[in-house]
Design a protein around this motif. Structure first.
Motif, PDB file in Angstrom:
ATOM      1  N   GLN A  75      -6.741   5.667  -3.238  1.00  0.00           N
ATOM      2  CA  GLN A  75      -7.183   4.538  -2.418  1.00  0.00           C
ATOM      3  C   GLN A  75      -6.604   3.290  -2.868  1.00  0.00           C
ATOM      4  O   GLN A  75      -6.299   2.323  -2.234  1.00  0.00           O
ATOM      5  CB  GLN A  75      -8.472   4.508  -2.375  1.00  0.00           C
ATOM      6  N   ALA A  76      -6.329   3.200  -4.150  1.00  0.00           N
ATOM      7  CA  ALA A  76      -5.618   1.952  -4.861  1.00  0.00           C
ATOM      8  C   ALA A  76      -4.357   1.753  -4.369  1.00  0.00           C
ATOM      9  O   ALA A  76      -3.703   0.566  -3.876  1.00  0.00           O
ATOM     10  CB  ALA A  76      -5.801   2.017  -6.320  1.00  0.00           C
ATOM     11  N   ALA A  77      -3.535   2.764  -4.249  1.00  0.00           N
ATOM     12  CA  ALA A  77      -1.973   2.845  -3.730  1.00  0.00           C
ATOM     13  C   ALA A  77      -1.918   2.370  -2.374  1.00  0.00           C
ATOM     14  O   ALA A  77      -1.044   1.623  -2.015  1.00  0.00           O
ATOM     15  CB  ALA A  77      -1.531   4.199  -4.045  1.00  0.00           C
ATOM     16  N   LEU A  78      -2.995   2.809  -1.650  1.00  0.00           N
ATOM     17  CA  LEU A  78      -2.778   2.233  -0.109  1.00  0.00           C
ATOM     18  C   LEU A  78      -3.731   1.194   0.158  1.00  0.00           C
ATOM     19  O   LEU A  78      -3.594   0.559   1.223  1.00  0.00           O
ATOM     20  CB  LEU A  78      -3.554   3.329   0.663  1.00  0.00           C
ATOM     21  N   ASN A  79      -4.507   0.451  -0.792  1.00  0.00           N
ATOM     22  CA  ASN A  79      -5.124  -0.858  -0.623  1.00  0.00           C
ATOM     23  C   ASN A  79      -4.925  -1.593  -2.035  1.00  0.00           C
ATOM     24  O   ASN A  79      -6.064  -1.500  -2.607  1.00  0.00           O
ATOM     25  CB  ASN A  79      -6.427  -0.299  -0.078  1.00  0.00           C
ATOM     26  N   PRO A  80      -3.889  -1.989  -2.301  1.00  0.00           N
ATOM     27  CA  PRO A  80      -3.696  -2.708  -3.645  1.00  0.00           C
ATOM     28  C   PRO A  80      -4.320  -4.016  -3.656  1.00  0.00           C
ATOM     29  O   PRO A  80      -4.487  -4.530  -2.505  1.00  0.00           O
ATOM     30  CB  PRO A  80      -2.222  -2.663  -3.883  1.00  0.00           C
ATOM     31  N   ALA A  81      -4.926  -4.495  -4.693  1.00  0.00           N
ATOM     32  CA  ALA A  81      -5.399  -5.797  -4.995  1.00  0.00           C
ATOM     33  C   ALA A  81      -4.097  -6.689  -4.700  1.00  0.00           C
ATOM     34  O   ALA A  81      -2.876  -6.438  -4.536  1.00  0.00           O
ATOM     35  CB  ALA A  81      -5.696  -6.073  -6.437  1.00  0.00           C
TER      36      ALA A  81
END
Length: 326
Positions: free
Chosen positions: A280-286
């Motif tokens: 999820q982080a890879a596809l919705n980075p900060a």
């Protein structure tokens, strides 16, 4: 007439006796047993009712095999009893034992695969589960297995656990890809999975993963090499086992398509099996302008937008590490 009366009286007496016997059997069938403590009994496939009753008597689960058999037949469950491993509680009644087996409430076990393990490491973990059966013919592709806790019953195959892990990863990746942020520098879900594996290996702090992702996404967008140490470690070990030593600066020159100091862009595939949070982080980075990060000595990382700021963070990290070694 008297003969008929005697016959009728005899039949009536037999009926009363049969009813009494049935009533007695059902009372005994429902009565709590004398089992002192929880006991596990293995019932192999193909075991018939008589053999099941014998196993339960031998394990002290029930006292009387005939009461059990009669009760099972009276409830029409003789074909419903299932094979498997059962944990019979203390003082279980024959009826409760029947119900446990008829509903297939077998003993379940679990194997937990932590995030960031390579496929070879996961295979080794499953090989150590002695309640599982069968051999694993080949190591699955890196990144194809979703780390999670998986429940199973004795006798399940190791391959079946791998199949479940692969299906879970396919589902998790497809769902995250559908909900991805627009404009990311990935052309395929597989590229996002590769990024997620790098994020997973870079930090164990859940709250940092979107920020770590932002660093790598920003570097990809600017054409900067990712310069991720875990990719170098994977290049050196090919995921077969931990490196077993500290990474050296000279390792950065190791020639491999997985070495992101040596080649630009993403490596050709994942370097581990990432968890859902890293995907999820890879596809919705900060949303940040960070281009660098380094360990801060507390288990987390210090992030920086400029090289000068990053160098100060690196110097601080070296001081912290030196103090810890003194």
């Amino acid at each position: 007439m008297r003969a008929l009366a005697r016959i009728f009286a005899g039949l009536t007496a037999l009926a009363v006796i049969a009813a009494g016997a049935f009533w007695f059997v059902m009372l005994e069938f429902q009565e709590p047993g004398t089992l002192a403590e929880e006991t596990i009994v293995q019932v192999p496939r193909g075991t018939g009712l008589n053999a099941i009753a014998d196993r339960l008597v031998e394990a002290d689960v029930i006292d009387n095999r005939w009461i059990f058999i009669a009760g099972v037949y009276a409830n029409r469950q003789e074909r419903a009893l299932q094979a498997g491993e059962y944990a019979f509680p203390a003082n279980v009644s024959p009826e409760e034992a029947m119900t446990l087996m008829a509903t297939g409430q077998t003993v379940t076990y679990s194997v937990t695969v932590p995030e960031g393990r390579t496929s070879a490491e996961i295979v080794a973990t499953l090989q150590e589960e002695d309640r599982l059966t069968g051999e694993i013919e080949s190591v699955p592709p890196e990144g194809s297995l979703l780390p999670e806790t998986y429940h199973y019953v004795r006798g399940d195959s190791r391959e079946s656990i791998l199949d479940r892990m692969e299906a879970a990863m396919d589902e998790a990746l497809a769902s995250a890809w559908e909900d991805r942020e627009e404009g990311l520098p990935y052309e395929t879900p597989e590229e996002a999975l590769t990024m997620a594996s790098i994020i997973e290996k870079e930090t164990g702090v859940a709250g940092e993963r979107p920020m770590v992702a932002s660093v790598f996404v920003n570097r990809l967008r600017r054409g900067m090499p990712l310069q991720s140490d875990p990719t170098v470690i994977y290049a050196l070990t090919e995921g077969a086992a931990p490196l077993g030593r500290e990474l050296l600066r000279t390792d950065w020159a190791f020639e491999s398509p997985y070495n992101t100091y040596h080649v630009a862009g993403l490596p050709p595939g994942p370097i581990a099996n990432p968890g859902i949070q890293s995907i999820q982080a890879a596809l919705n980075p900060a949303d940040t302008d960070y281009l660098y990060f380094v360990a801060d000595g507390t288990g987390g990382h210090a992030f920086a937008e400029t090289l000068a700021e990053h160098n100060r963070n690196v110097a601080q990290w070296r001081r912290v590490r030196q103090q810890s070694e003194e």
